[in-house]
Write a protein that holds these residues in place. Structure first.
Motif, PDB file in Angstrom:
ATOM      1  N   THR A 638       0.659  -0.809   0.524  1.00 39.38           N
ATOM      2  CA  THR A 638       0.097  -0.245   0.202  1.00 39.38           C
ATOM      3  C   THR A 638       0.917   0.954   0.020  1.00 39.38           C
ATOM      4  O   THR A 638       0.963   2.329  -0.445  1.00 39.38           O
ATOM      5  CB  THR A 638      -0.849  -0.192   1.265  1.00 39.38           C
ATOM      6  N   LYS A 639       1.874   1.042   0.321  1.00 36.51           N
ATOM      7  CA  LYS A 639       2.892   1.981   0.593  1.00 36.51           C
ATOM      8  C   LYS A 639       4.848   1.577   0.485  1.00 36.51           C
ATOM      9  O   LYS A 639       4.967   0.717   1.315  1.00 36.51           O
ATOM     10  CB  LYS A 639       2.419   2.916   1.677  1.00 36.51           C
ATOM     11  N   PHE A 640       5.154   2.598  -0.332  1.00 34.73           N
ATOM     12  CA  PHE A 640       6.830   2.168  -0.502  1.00 34.73           C
ATOM     13  C   PHE A 640       7.276   3.317  -0.541  1.00 34.73           C
ATOM     14  O   PHE A 640       6.960   4.235  -1.235  1.00 34.73           O
ATOM     15  CB  PHE A 640       7.269   1.320  -2.022  1.00 34.73           C
ATOM     16  N   VAL A 641       8.662   3.161   0.454  1.00 27.21           N
ATOM     17  CA  VAL A 641       9.138   3.790   0.118  1.00 27.21           C
ATOM     18  C   VAL A 641      10.936   3.376   0.022  1.00 27.21           C
ATOM     19  O   VAL A 641      11.203   2.560   0.712  1.00 27.21           O
ATOM     20  CB  VAL A 641       9.267   4.794   1.912  1.00 27.21           C
ATOM     21  N   ALA A 642      11.609   4.303  -1.349  1.00 22.99           N
ATOM     22  CA  ALA A 642      12.839   3.668  -0.869  1.00 22.99           C
ATOM     23  C   ALA A 642      13.942   4.624  -0.774  1.00 22.99           C
ATOM     24  O   ALA A 642      13.884   5.769  -2.009  1.00 22.99           O
ATOM     25  CB  ALA A 642      12.945   3.519  -2.648  1.00 22.99           C
ATOM     26  N   ALA A 643      14.942   4.721  -0.404  1.00 20.91           N
ATOM     27  CA  ALA A 643      15.710   5.735  -0.048  1.00 20.91           C
ATOM     28  C   ALA A 643      17.342   5.713  -0.120  1.00 20.91           C
ATOM     29  O   ALA A 643      17.480   4.134  -0.177  1.00 20.91           O
ATOM     30  CB  ALA A 643      15.645   6.125   2.154  1.00 20.91           C
ATOM     31  N   HIS A 644      17.824   5.802  -1.102  1.00 19.68           N
ATOM     32  CA  HIS A 644      19.248   5.415  -1.942  1.00 19.68           C
ATOM     33  C   HIS A 644      20.332   6.058  -1.636  1.00 19.68           C
ATOM     34  O   HIS A 644      20.031   7.802  -2.233  1.00 19.68           O
ATOM     35  CB  HIS A 644      18.921   5.266  -3.452  1.00 19.68           C
ATOM     36  N   ASP A 645      20.882   6.047  -0.843  1.00 21.33           N
ATOM     37  CA  ASP A 645      23.026   6.577  -0.908  1.00 21.33           C
ATOM     38  C   ASP A 645      23.908   6.544  -2.559  1.00 21.33           C
ATOM     39  O   ASP A 645      24.052   5.492  -2.412  1.00 21.33           O
ATOM     40  CB  ASP A 645      23.514   6.016   0.017  1.00 21.33           C
ATOM     41  N   LEU A 646      23.448   7.421  -3.504  1.00 22.62           N
ATOM     42  CA  LEU A 646      23.962   7.213  -4.410  1.00 22.62           C
ATOM     43  C   LEU A 646      25.421   7.991  -4.642  1.00 22.62           C
ATOM     44  O   LEU A 646      25.371   8.037  -5.900  1.00 22.62           O
ATOM     45  CB  LEU A 646      23.122   6.800  -5.617  1.00 22.62           C
ATOM     46  N   GLY A 647      26.026   8.500  -3.461  1.00 24.51           N
ATOM     47  CA  GLY A 647      26.938   9.411  -3.897  1.00 24.51           C
ATOM     48  C   GLY A 647      26.290  10.603  -4.674  1.00 24.51           C
ATOM     49  O   GLY A 647      25.835  11.831  -3.419  1.00 24.51           O
ATOM     50  N   LYS A 648      25.739  10.780  -5.261  1.00 29.49           N
ATOM     51  CA  LYS A 648      25.353  11.781  -6.321  1.00 29.49           C
ATOM     52  C   LYS A 648      24.096  12.041  -6.965  1.00 29.49           C
ATOM     53  O   LYS A 648      24.798  11.467  -8.108  1.00 29.49           O
ATOM     54  CB  LYS A 648      26.203  13.313  -6.678  1.00 29.49           C
ATOM     55  N   ALA A 649      23.340  12.361  -7.628  1.00 33.60           N
ATOM     56  CA  ALA A 649      22.281  12.000  -8.289  1.00 33.60           C
ATOM     57  C   ALA A 649      22.746  12.980  -9.822  1.00 33.60           C
ATOM     58  O   ALA A 649      22.373  14.562  -9.253  1.00 33.60           O
ATOM     59  CB  ALA A 649      19.986  12.136  -8.032  1.00 33.60           C
ATOM     60  N   VAL A 694       4.262 -11.285 -14.322  1.00 33.07           N
ATOM     61  CA  VAL A 694       5.229  -9.892 -13.408  1.00 33.07           C
ATOM     62  C   VAL A 694       4.510  -8.582 -13.143  1.00 33.07           C
ATOM     63  O   VAL A 694       2.952  -9.213 -12.873  1.00 33.07           O
ATOM     64  CB  VAL A 694       6.204  -9.395 -14.710  1.00 33.07           C
ATOM     65  N   THR A 695       5.117  -7.821 -12.394  1.00 29.76           N
ATOM     66  CA  THR A 695       4.215  -6.814 -11.434  1.00 29.76           C
ATOM     67  C   THR A 695       3.587  -5.759 -12.549  1.00 29.76           C
ATOM     68  O   THR A 695       4.702  -5.279 -13.107  1.00 29.76           O
ATOM     69  CB  THR A 695       4.960  -6.283 -10.794  1.00 29.76           C
ATOM     70  N   SER A 696       2.304  -6.406 -12.136  1.00 30.88           N
ATOM     71  CA  SER A 696       1.775  -4.814 -13.495  1.00 30.88           C
ATOM     72  C   SER A 696       1.299  -3.722 -12.796  1.00 30.88           C
ATOM     73  O   SER A 696       1.738  -3.332 -11.745  1.00 30.88           O
ATOM     74  CB  SER A 696      -0.535  -5.399 -13.822  1.00 30.88           C
ATOM     75  N   PRO A 697       1.158  -2.679 -13.655  1.00 31.15           N
ATOM     76  CA  PRO A 697       0.484  -1.221 -12.988  1.00 31.15           C
ATOM     77  C   PRO A 697      -0.051  -1.186 -11.915  1.00 31.15           C
ATOM     78  O   PRO A 697       0.558  -0.859 -11.235  1.00 31.15           O
ATOM     79  CB  PRO A 697       0.341  -0.676 -14.864  1.00 31.15           C
ATOM     80  N   VAL A 698      -1.176  -1.590 -11.900  1.00 30.12           N
ATOM     81  CA  VAL A 698      -1.973  -2.395 -10.628  1.00 30.12           C
ATOM     82  C   VAL A 698      -1.800  -2.237  -9.671  1.00 30.12           C
ATOM     83  O   VAL A 698      -2.021  -2.450  -8.325  1.00 30.12           O
ATOM     84  CB  VAL A 698      -3.472  -2.511 -10.699  1.00 30.12           C
ATOM     85  N   ASP A 699      -0.469  -3.367  -9.964  1.00 26.42           N
ATOM     86  CA  ASP A 699       0.261  -4.147  -8.304  1.00 26.42           C
ATOM     87  C   ASP A 699       1.151  -3.052  -7.518  1.00 26.42           C
ATOM     88  O   ASP A 699       1.490  -3.294  -7.110  1.00 26.42           O
ATOM     89  CB  ASP A 699       0.430  -5.147  -8.922  1.00 26.42           C
ATOM     90  N   MET A 700       1.660  -2.323  -8.630  1.00 27.99           N
ATOM     91  CA  MET A 700       2.436  -0.800  -8.328  1.00 27.99           C
ATOM     92  C   MET A 700       1.735   0.079  -7.382  1.00 27.99           C
ATOM     93  O   MET A 700       0.639   0.600  -7.404  1.00 27.99           O
ATOM     94  CB  MET A 700       3.205  -0.306  -8.907  1.00 27.99           C
ATOM     95  N   PRO A 701       2.112   0.255  -5.990  1.00 25.82           N
ATOM     96  CA  PRO A 701       2.092   1.145  -4.499  1.00 25.82           C
ATOM     97  C   PRO A 701       2.412   2.353  -5.222  1.00 25.82           C
ATOM     98  O   PRO A 701       4.051   1.851  -5.676  1.00 25.82           O
ATOM     99  CB  PRO A 701       2.894   0.070  -3.668  1.00 25.82           C
ATOM    100  N   PRO A 702       2.981   3.537  -4.470  1.00 24.49           N
ATOM    101  CA  PRO A 702       3.389   4.413  -4.903  1.00 24.49           C
ATOM    102  C   PRO A 702       4.626   4.802  -3.911  1.00 24.49           C
ATOM    103  O   PRO A 702       4.832   4.593  -3.136  1.00 24.49           O
ATOM    104  CB  PRO A 702       1.865   5.663  -3.932  1.00 24.49           C
TER     105      PRO A 702
END
Lengths: 767, 287
Positions: A638-649, A694-702
């Motif tokens: 229902t909700k997803f948070v992805a925090a990524h240390d990528l050095g610099k975007a 495979v994951t369909s668009p409606v399976d994707m949370p924000p």
């Protein structure tokens, strides 16, 4: 659509770096103008098909292609009888791989080792004729006993797939400290087994190749490859041809995810083209994509962790068994990374890793986004959650307590960590998920139960120090001041061409529109690149084009200094204009045209070769919130948070796209993806997108994407990798959230609705 | 894919002529969304494909006491038809849950029925609505209840010379309500692991179920009625206990198979839940 939530702070001194510029090829792709390999048609081109083994393990007693050869429209037929017998490993890149990677594959062998293994190939004037010809090739097989499970395969009585003992391709073992002492000192010991499944990359674009062999003996291969130079060097070895006689190009590519790293049927296409003396195109069906390209290793992971009461990790042990399928490919390297990334992520004085990579009569497992890390991260981050629960420590806290810090030394790779954004990822992510509040909510029963979970991960930026690697580039400045970049870096759809253009534009003080990254990539015209894999291209390719652009810039500034009667160090380029700081200026175009068409002419060109001395591990934290329907087992994120240390975007928009795509793949890995194999027959049961979900668009949370900029000192503008990390901790974050919701621990992927419902039934029966 | 000869006749007579001429070597095609998959995978190798799309069987018309839908009406036409949405909302909802938008633009209701997959979504709701199918051959036509149409997986009562042309759906009684629920492996497009359609006539003043029909998809070689569950509902007040009992009865009377999509045990468990959910939904809507 959600507004972009980009919490990075843009660097005030940059003009192009850090800008969210849409992919430069986006319009061509969405309008269908961009051409992919299967769209291309050469004059006189033939259509190829490959005859593939229907059996998991068999010896080819006899093969009769005479009827097929006589068919009208058939121009070439090849099988083991009429091709060179050269052993190779499809993942070979450099001389040291001779020792590291078993050469266990042939163009065609007299034995087939999995359902989908290659037996013969034909080229015909139409695809229909080619398909019909396959039916007319008579193959007599001697069926051999087969083995699908790596534990069975390691038994002495198991069928031998290759001439190695116990079917073990490679064993990797590392000791840090003494785990037995660590376990003895621990307050608690935790032991569990976790298993993961055979995922497939499912790129939108299937593998496709065109081969053309001309009258001068030049072989041109157009391929969907992630590594044009890797294809070239292997073709050179197998066909015993000099590399200048082989040209590998690639047009637009519709996704790779590691599944297009190896040499595939380019070799068959080449041999057919040489035999037929006409261009030949071969395009995989979706079924062949599943059976006969590459898959993700399925792991069985036994963990033993020793911890103190306060949650400090004292000793960790992992025993991993990897099912690598019928040929070794990159399996040994995946065995290595599985253990290494695990050891690196947490401080622990005593660690023991044993990984074994085992042949089985199933599709070949090799590189796939994460290269062993998603598998072990599912196991180990589930384990950390189990420990945290037992010790009544918050899952975020236990990770904050044990993770590696800036300046820590990685005992295996011997590198020192130059940037670590883990605390920021954990804290910002927890804030965005409203973690503290949501964890407090008691699950009070009812049909729909919610829960939240977290998982931490890492991976790599490139392949150092285990492998030496190189990316390189030429930058040439045109007479109007615009710029062409020649590089072997391959854009798979992730947007690296745009990122490279931004870096070059930043250095040369021009706009992104002034820069063209030459596409298609071409081994004849671009300098060497090891390929797009290992989350390496912003870091390596980015640094290579930066170096090349800087060299071109110094040529421009030297000339400008003469024209402006100023010192080079007083010059700067902004908006295509070279200024003496604070005063007079000359346009970049004037300098460029003056160099190219002046009295003493000179091509403005810069060269960049970047071979890193270290690795810059990225770090990532995923938070998931799920809701489980306890009556049907239906689970939704229902909700997803992805925090990524990528050095610099370098380009936050593209970074966000990478992360969204990674979470999409990670959700599929968690819930439904996986090739199913019939244990009795060795046949695959779901080689289509009806039954391989495979994951369909409606399976994707924000998905809330948080980009943490830890400023990696060795990367271009502080950047490090992002592509693979994007899916590394997704599965354990969701598995931990499911546990929080319903109190059931899933230690096996995928966590299907059926498995959830079954587990709930068992839980109810116990109560 | 094997090449085949393609015909697009413009009336039924020509269809019948072709069927007679190429008997045993031809396949009828409506939307082609099932047939082309079979041809590509060589599960069907017709030499002749007879496309029905130009015959003029794409329509949705009101009739006395009901509706009639032409066999080649697409799933999208059904889901978006104001007439269907008003008179037969369960069918519109069912079609909108099928496959993907692009497939619904091609796939037809007649094709879905004639393909006779045990998991065909349109079958259970049409069965509980009491739909009949009109079947034509060169000599005439017959109209049979849809319930009697299916004989096995991919098998129907259609003879080689026959064409399903229309589906007739009677109006629901004034107090009738119908729902279709389907269980999937994900929330995106998927085949039904289990499909449950229920149609009840509920006397809202007395909360009594006067008439009940339940049809189940994907749990047997053909769509099947849950007769025992229906019988315990008739004439009774729709209590929680009764609804639970109906779910259990429905589960107890099915013998589904295990396959790559689901185990038999899972299908049985889902039958119970979906029957219960369907009955609850109807009760909520009715009362």
């Amino acid at each position: 659509m959600k507004e972009l939530d980009l919490t990075f702070e843009s660097h005030p001194i940059y003009s192009v770096i850090g800008q969210s510029i849409p992919k430069l090829d986006a319009m061509a792709k969405v309008t269908g103008q961009a051409k992919y390999t299967a769209d291309l048609k050469l004059p006189g081109m033939l259509y190829a098909k490959v005859l593939r083994s229907p059996f998991p393990h068999a010896r080819i007693v006899n093969i009769d292609t005479s009827v097929a050869e006589r068919m009208i429209g058939i121009k070439a037929v090849i099988c083991h009888k009429n091709v060179p017998r050269v052993a190779y490993n499809s993942y070979y890149r450099e001389p040291i791989d001779e020792e590291r990677l078993p050469a266990d594959e042939y163009i065609f062998d007299e034995k087939v080792r999995y359902v989908g293994d290659k037996v013969a190939a034909v080229a015909a004037t139409s695809l229909d004729i080619a398909e019909e010809a396959l039916e007319r090739i008579k193959v007599e097989y001697e069926i051999l006993p087969f083995v699908l499970d790596p534990f069975e395969a390691m038994k002495p009585e198991a069928p031998r797939i290759h001439e190695v003992e116990n079917n073990v391709v490679r064993e990797v073992e590392w000791h840090v400290g003494d785990v037995e002492e660590g376990f003895a000192d621990a307050d608690y010991i935790f032991e569990n087994r976790y298993t993961t499944q055979m995922q497939q990359h499912v790129p939108l674009e299937p593998h496709a190749y065109i081969a053309e062999y001309d009258i001068n003996g030049k072989l041109h291969i157009i391929s969907t490859t992630q590594g044009t130079f890797n294809v070239r060097v292997l073709l050179g070895k197998i066909l015993n041809m000099p590399l200048n006689k082989i040209r590998v190009t690639r047009p637009h590519i519709g996704g790779g995810f590691g599944g297009k790293n190896d040499l595939f049927d380019e070799i068959l296409c080449a041999l057919l083209a040489m035999k037929a003396k006409r261009p030949v195109r071969l395009v995989n069906t979706r079924e062949e994509e599943f059976s006969s390209t590459r898959v993700r290793h399925s792991h069985t992971i036994d963990l033993k962790y020793g911890v103190k009461k306060d949650g400090t990790l004292l000793a960790r042990e992992m025993k991993a068994i990897l099912n690598t399928g019928a040929y070794a490919a990159a399996g040994g390297k995946v065995t290595l990374t599985t253990g290494h990334r695990w050891i690196m992520l947490y401080r622990t004085p005593n660690v023991h890793y044993v990984g074994k990579c085992v042949y089985c009569n199933v599709p070949i497992a090799a590189a796939m986004r994460g290269f062993g890390t998603p598998q072990q991260t599912f196991a180990t981050e589930s384990m950390i959650d189990e420990i945290a629960e037992k010790l009544h420590i918050d899952p975020v806290e236990i990770r904050l307590k044990n993770h590696r810090r800036l300046g820590d030394f990685d005992p295996i790779s011997k590198i020192t960590l130059g940037s670590v954004g883990i605390p920021e990822c954990l804290n910002k992510g927890a804030g965005a998920m409203n973690w503290a509040e949501k964890r407090k909510v008691k699950k009070t029963g009812g049909r729909y139960l919610k829960g939240v979970g977290v998982a931490l991960g890492t991976h790599n930026t490139g392949v150092k120090p285990f492998v030496n690697e190189l990316s390189s580039a030429f930058v040439k400045v045109n007479e109007d001041g615009s710029v062409n970049v020649l590089t072997g870096v391959i854009d798979l759809g992730q947007g690296i061409d745009t990122v490279l253009a931004q870096i070059v534009a930043e250095v040369l003080g021009v706009s992104v529109e002034d820069v063209t990254v030459v596409n298609p990539g071409d081994t004849d015209t671009t300098p060497y690149d090891m390929g797009t894999h290992s989350s390496r291209q912003t870091y390596l390719g980015g640094m290579a084009v930066k170096m090349a652009a800087e060299e071109a810039k110094s040529q421009l500034l030297n000339e400008a200094a003469k024209r402006l009667e100023a010192r080079v160090e007083d010059l700067e380029i902004r908006h295509r204009e070279i200024f003496v700081k604070g005063s007079r200026s000359i346009s970049l175009a004037d300098v460029a045209v003056g160099l190219i068409h002046g009295q003493i002419t000179h091509q403005v060109m810069g060269r960049g070769s970047f071979s890193p001395v270290t690795n810059a591990p990225p770090f990532e934290v995923h938070f998931a919130e799920v809701e489980v329907d306890t009556e049907t087992g239906a689970v939704r994120v229902t909700k997803f948070v992805a925090a990524h240390d990528l050095g610099k975007a370098i380009n936050p928009l593209i970074c966000e796209g990478q992360v969204q795509g990674g979470v999409h793949m990670g959700i599929g890995y968690t819930f439904w993806e996986g090739i199913q194999i019939d244990a009795k027959t060795g046949q695959y049961l779901n080689l289509n997108l009806t039954d391989y979900k495979v994951t369909s668009p409606v399976d994707m949370p924000p998905v809330d994407v948080i980009l943490v900029e830890s400023d990696e000192p060795t990367g271009p503008y502080g950047a490090k990798g992002l592509g693979e990390p994007a899916m590394v901790p997704t599965a354990p974050a969701i598995a931990n959230a499911i546990y929080d919701a319903i109190g059931i621990r899933f230690r096996q992927l995928p966590i299907t609705r059926e498995r959830i419902l079954e587990a709930i039934r068992r839980q109810k029966m116990k109560q | 894919m094997k090449n085949f000869c393609y015909f697009a006749p413009q009336d039924l007579t020509k269809v019948h002529n072709l069927l007679t001429k190429y008997s045993g070597k031809s396949s009828l095609m409506a939307g082609g969304t099932d047939l082309m998959v079979l041809i590509k995978s060589k599960q069907a190798i017709p030499q002749y494909v007879i496309d029905l799309k130009r015959v003029g069987l794409s329509y949705i018309k009101p009739m006395e006491k009901g509706l009639v839908i032409g066999a080649t009406t697409t799933l999208h036409e059904i889901e978006s038809s104001p007439l269907i949405r008003e008179r037969c909302p369960v069918l519109a909802a069912t079609c909108s849950e099928m496959a993907s938008y692009s497939i619904r633009n091609l796939g037809t209701v007649g094709g879905n029925l004639c393909n006779a997959s045990p998991s065909a979504d349109t079958a259970p709701p049409l069965i509980v609505l009491g739909a009949k199918v009109r079947i034509c051959d060169p000599k005439g036509e017959r109209i049979i209840p849809l319930e009697d149409f299916f004989t096995g997986p991919r098998k129907t009562v259609l003879r080689p010379s026959e064409v399903l042309t229309e589906i007739e759906i009677p109006n629901l009684p004034s107090m009738g309500k119908a729902v279709y629920l389907k269980s999937k492996r994900n929330d995106g497009m998927d085949l039904a692991l289990v499909g449950v359609a229920a149609c009840l006539v509920v006397d809202s003043s007395r909360k009594v179920c006067q008439e009940a029909k339940i049809a189940l998809g994907a749990v047997a070689p053909t769509p099947v009625r849950a007769l025992t569950a229906e019988s315990i509902l008739r004439g009774k007040v729709l209590s929680d206990n009764l609804i639970e009992e109906a779910g259990i009865k429905a589960k107890e009377t099915v013998r589904p198979i295990s396959d790559v999509r689901s185990s038999a045990e899972n299908r049985m468990a889902l039958v119970e839940v979906l029957v219960r959910d369907a009955l609850r939904q109807i009760r909520t809507a009715a009362l």
